[in-house]
Design an enzyme around this catalytic site. Structure first.
Site, PDB file in Angstrom:
ATOM      1  N   ARG A 115       0.663  -1.267  -0.276  1.00 12.80           N
ATOM      2  CA  ARG A 115       0.112  -0.477   0.032  1.00 12.80           C
ATOM      3  C   ARG A 115       0.884   1.685  -0.081  1.00 12.80           C
ATOM      4  O   ARG A 115       0.391   2.330  -0.549  1.00 12.80           O
ATOM      5  CB  ARG A 115      -1.122   0.528   1.146  1.00 12.80           C
ATOM      6  CG  ARG A 115      -2.174  -1.225   0.773  1.00 12.80           C
ATOM      7  CD  ARG A 115      -3.723  -0.563   2.063  1.00 12.80           C
ATOM      8  NE  ARG A 115      -4.535  -1.329   1.813  1.00 12.80           N
ATOM      9  CZ  ARG A 115      -5.297  -2.123   2.709  1.00 12.80           C
ATOM     10  NH1 ARG A 115      -5.801  -1.351   3.733  1.00 12.80           N
ATOM     11  NH2 ARG A 115      -6.721  -2.194   2.487  1.00 12.80           N
ATOM     12  N   LYS A 162     -12.130 -10.388   8.940  1.00  6.63           N
ATOM     13  CA  LYS A 162     -13.004  -9.392   8.981  1.00  6.63           C
ATOM     14  C   LYS A 162     -14.503  -9.539   8.497  1.00  6.63           C
ATOM     15  O   LYS A 162     -15.744  -8.864   7.603  1.00  6.63           O
ATOM     16  CB  LYS A 162     -12.629  -7.923   8.013  1.00  6.63           C
ATOM     17  CG  LYS A 162     -11.512  -7.688   8.434  1.00  6.63           C
ATOM     18  CD  LYS A 162     -11.503  -6.396   7.638  1.00  6.63           C
ATOM     19  CE  LYS A 162     -10.213  -5.077   7.869  1.00  6.63           C
ATOM     20  NZ  LYS A 162      -9.741  -3.955   7.057  1.00  6.63           N
ATOM     21  N   GLY A 219      -5.459  -5.781   1.805  1.00  5.17           N
ATOM     22  CA  GLY A 219      -3.885  -5.138   2.334  1.00  5.17           C
ATOM     23  C   GLY A 219      -3.713  -6.770   3.144  1.00  5.17           C
ATOM     24  O   GLY A 219      -2.268  -6.445   2.241  1.00  5.17           O
ATOM     25  N   GLY A 249     -12.117  -4.433   1.519  1.00 14.81           N
ATOM     26  CA  GLY A 249     -13.175  -4.379   1.451  1.00 14.81           C
ATOM     27  C   GLY A 249     -14.287  -3.580   0.242  1.00 14.81           C
ATOM     28  O   GLY A 249     -14.899  -3.634  -0.091  1.00 14.81           O
TER      29      GLY A 249
HETATM   30  N1  LIG Z   1      -9.469 -19.402  10.428  1.00 17.19           N
HETATM   31  C1  LIG Z   1      -8.955 -17.450  10.781  1.00 17.19           C
HETATM   32  N2  LIG Z   1      -8.968 -17.762  11.792  1.00 17.19           N
HETATM   33  C2  LIG Z   1      -8.933 -16.045  12.630  1.00 17.19           C
HETATM   34  N3  LIG Z   1      -7.698 -15.064  11.494  1.00 17.19           N
HETATM   35  C3  LIG Z   1      -7.426 -15.602   9.757  1.00 17.19           C
HETATM   36  C4  LIG Z   1      -8.443 -16.962   9.938  1.00 17.19           C
HETATM   37  N4  LIG Z   1      -7.782 -16.834   8.955  1.00 17.19           N
HETATM   38  C5  LIG Z   1      -7.869 -15.633   8.153  1.00 17.19           C
HETATM   39  N5  LIG Z   1      -6.952 -15.108   9.332  1.00 17.19           N
HETATM   40  C6  LIG Z   1      -6.400 -13.581   9.282  1.00 17.19           C
HETATM   41  O1  LIG Z   1      -7.370 -13.193   8.425  1.00 17.19           O
HETATM   42  C7  LIG Z   1      -6.410 -11.756   8.536  1.00 17.19           C
HETATM   43  C8  LIG Z   1      -6.783 -11.485   7.303  1.00 17.19           C
HETATM   44  O2  LIG Z   1      -8.342 -11.195   6.918  1.00 17.19           O
HETATM   45  P1  LIG Z   1      -8.662  -9.341   6.490  1.00 17.19           P
HETATM   46  O3  LIG Z   1     -10.411  -9.469   6.367  1.00 17.19           O
HETATM   47  O4  LIG Z   1      -7.775  -8.161   7.508  1.00 17.19           O
HETATM   48  O5  LIG Z   1      -8.070  -9.070   4.688  1.00 17.19           O
HETATM   49  P2  LIG Z   1      -7.317  -8.211   4.235  1.00 17.19           P
HETATM   50  O6  LIG Z   1      -7.649  -8.949   2.634  1.00 17.19           O
HETATM   51  O7  LIG Z   1      -6.652  -7.160   4.613  1.00 17.19           O
HETATM   52  O8  LIG Z   1      -8.414  -7.331   3.598  1.00 17.19           O
HETATM   53  P3  LIG Z   1      -9.027  -6.003   4.091  1.00 17.19           P
HETATM   54  O9  LIG Z   1      -8.475  -4.816   2.696  1.00 17.19           O
HETATM   55  O10 LIG Z   1     -10.186  -5.574   3.613  1.00 17.19           O
HETATM   56  O11 LIG Z   1      -7.967  -5.419   5.407  1.00 17.19           O
HETATM   57  C9  LIG Z   1      -5.241 -12.141   7.968  1.00 17.19           C
HETATM   58  O12 LIG Z   1      -4.893 -11.494   9.618  1.00 17.19           O
HETATM   59  C10 LIG Z   1      -4.916 -13.793   8.644  1.00 17.19           C
HETATM   60  O13 LIG Z   1      -4.253 -14.352  10.180  1.00 17.19           O
HETATM   61  O1  LIG Z   2      -7.905  -2.178   4.999  1.00 19.91           O
HETATM   62  C1  LIG Z   2      -8.812  -1.595   4.421  1.00 19.91           C
HETATM   63  O2  LIG Z   2      -9.282  -2.870   4.035  1.00 19.91           O
HETATM   64  C2  LIG Z   2      -9.079  -0.154   4.915  1.00 19.91           C
HETATM   65  O3  LIG Z   2      -8.024  -0.015   4.733  1.00 19.91           O
HETATM   66  C3  LIG Z   2     -10.513  -0.328   5.189  1.00 19.91           C
HETATM   67  O4  LIG Z   2     -10.036  -0.459   6.560  1.00 19.91           O
HETATM   68  P1  LIG Z   2     -11.650  -0.148   7.478  1.00 19.91           P
HETATM   69  O5  LIG Z   2     -12.355  -2.039   6.917  1.00 19.91           O
HETATM   70  O6  LIG Z   2     -11.014  -0.960   8.805  1.00 19.91           O
HETATM   71  O7  LIG Z   2     -12.157   1.147   7.489  1.00 19.91           O
END
Ligand SMILES: Nc1ncnc2c1ncn2[C@@H]1O[C@H](COP(=O)(O)OP(=O)(O)OP(=O)(O)O)[C@@H](O)[C@H]1O
Ligand SMILES: O=C(O)[C@H](O)COP(=O)(O)O
Length: 397
Positions: free
Chosen positions: A37, A197, A354, A377
């Site tokens: 990022r 999330k 991310g 998201g």
């Molecule tokens: N079974 C699980 N239990 C707990 N944590 C998990 C599990 N599977 C994945 N994760 C965690 O999910 C996290 C990533 O999820 P997240 O939804 O933030 O994805 P993202 O790609 O970062 O999307 P965004 O950009 O919206 O944050 C990682 O830190 C990972 O450790």
């Molecule tokens: O990590 C993301 O997807 C963006 O930075 C938005 O973060 P948020 O889901 O906490 O609003």
């Protein structure tokens, strides 16, 4: 395609440019563990600084409930400076006298990062007075935070109502690339949604199942669906108050002809720790003390089979806690197979998020996908066909 004003038409020389970026980067032990990022916003920062603008960076970090040193952007300022190869100042507040003093002291070409906008609860409320306080330190607003554009917050949307608004280069590139790859995707379209999330993303799946042919659910997200099917998930991450929502998504999918794929086996451990003793069990045999931390090898094979059927892949959220070995195995295996199919010209693969980007880099295939978006998201909402407030505000002005 991009019906919004870009930096091409912005006169930034000598101006205080409030540049909204997404610096919500993965951190490990106080250090940025994936700088994608940061890398993505460098061209916009450089362009504005080189044209003589004063670059005032606005960003959020985490989801703090108020000022919290653990969610400070200070270490991120140092990382931005290191990647940029230029000094980046830091102010301990994004509004008020501290921010004003930092911005007043800037010369053309200087760069300053203001502290986490979410330290003020008014940010997420898009409070007009807070918007005004932010705007007091800027002459124009540039948004380069596509990945936060699904949030109608003061710094991601509100500022566009009170200052001349422009899209930064990453915002422009993300919108163009996603539209090009996915406006008329080749079918079957397979979506992978995983990660942690759950509460903020689960409801999005209700619309997504109407758009895609196959939805593979993994990561923490899958646990809620497994629980909704009456399976025990022990101590796993699971949103128990969303079980009905999960059930209704399964129903919607059935009606829409979208195939849902859930894990059939999982890797469990009793603690969320690298190298914690673990075992692979069927999803019907998760114990009360077990924590599901990855999908199992049989599930990986099922997902690979689905990938072989698909022409287009959209992916947000890892299959497991990929930061902790050996719980990266499922994500690594699927990412590597998707990369192989992409390189063989059999699959168009778009991933976003991310941690998802970090997971692909960890699997060694970050460069092999057709397109990697920094948005998680926002990417999912965009896929659903929703208008993103942080993009729409740029179109309007
Ligand atoms: N079974 C699980 N239990 C707990 N944590 C998990 C599990 N599977 C994945 N994760 C965690 O999910 C996290 C990533 O999820 P997240 O939804 O933030 O994805 P993202 O790609 O970062 O999307 P965004 O950009 O919206 O944050 C990682 O830190 C990972 O450790
Ligand atoms: O990590 C993301 O997807 C963006 O930075 C938005 O973060 P948020 O889901 O906490 O609003």
């Amino acid at each position: 395609m991009t019906a919004f004003r870009t930096l091409d038409s912005a006169n930034v020389a000598n101006k205080r440019v409030l540049l909204r970026v997404d610096l919500n980067v993965p951190m490990e032990n106080g250090k940025v563990s994936d700088a994608t990022r940061i890398e993505r916003v460098l061209p916009t920062i450089r362009e504005i600084a080189d044209k003589g603008g004063k670059v005032v960076l606005l960003a959020h970090f985490g989801r703090p409930k108020g000022p919290d040193p653990k969610e400070s952007l200070r270490p991120v300022a140092a990382a931005v400076a290191a990647h940029l190869g230029r000094p980046v100042g830091f102010a301990e507040d994004c509004v008020g006298p501290t921010a004003k003093a930092a911005v007043d002291a800037m010369k053309p070409g200087d760069i300053v990062l203001l502290e986490n906008t979410r330290f003020h609860k008014e940010e997420e409320k898009n409070d007009p007075d807070f918007v005004k306080d932010l705007a007091d330190n800027g002459d124009i607003w540039v948004s380069d935070a596509f990945s936060a554009a699904h949030r109608a917050h003061a710094s991601t949307e509100g500022l566009g109502h009170v200052l001349p608004a422009y899209a930064g280069r990453t915002m422009q590139a993300e919108v163009e690339a996603l539209a090009k790859a996915l406006e008329a995707p080749q079918r079957p379209v397979l979506a992978v949604v995983g990660g942690a999330k759950v509460s903020s993303k689960l409801e999005l799946l209700g619309n997504l199942v109407k758009k895609v042919d196959i939805l593979v659910i993994g990561g923490g997200m899958a646990n809620t669906f497994l629980a909704a099917q009456g399976k025990a998930v022990g101590k796993s991450l699971c949103e128990r108050d969303l079980l009905d929502t999960a059930r209704s998504i399964l129903e919607t999918a059935k009606g829409a002809g979208c195939e849902i794929v859930l894990p059939i086996d999982v890797t469990v451990a009793s603690e969320f720790k690298a190298h914690a003793p673990s075992k692979v069990v069927s999803v019907d045999a998760v114990g009360a003390d077990d924590m599901i931390l990855d999908i199992g090898p049989s599930s990986v094979e099922v997902v690979k089979g689905k990938l072989a059927q698909a022409k287009t892949l959209v992916w947000n959220g890892p299959f497991g806690a990929f930061e902790l070995e050996p719980f990266d195995k499922g994500t690594n295996a699927v990412a590597q197979e998707a990369a192989r199919l992409t390189k063989a010209g059999k699959l168009l693969s778009v991933a976003g998020g991310g941690d998802t980007v970090s997971a692909l880099n960890h699997a060694g295939v970050g460069e092999d996908f057709s397109y990697v978006s920094t948005a998680g998201g926002a990417f999912l909402e965009w896929l659903e066909g929703k208008a993103l407030p942080g993009v729409e505000i740029l179109r309007q002005r």
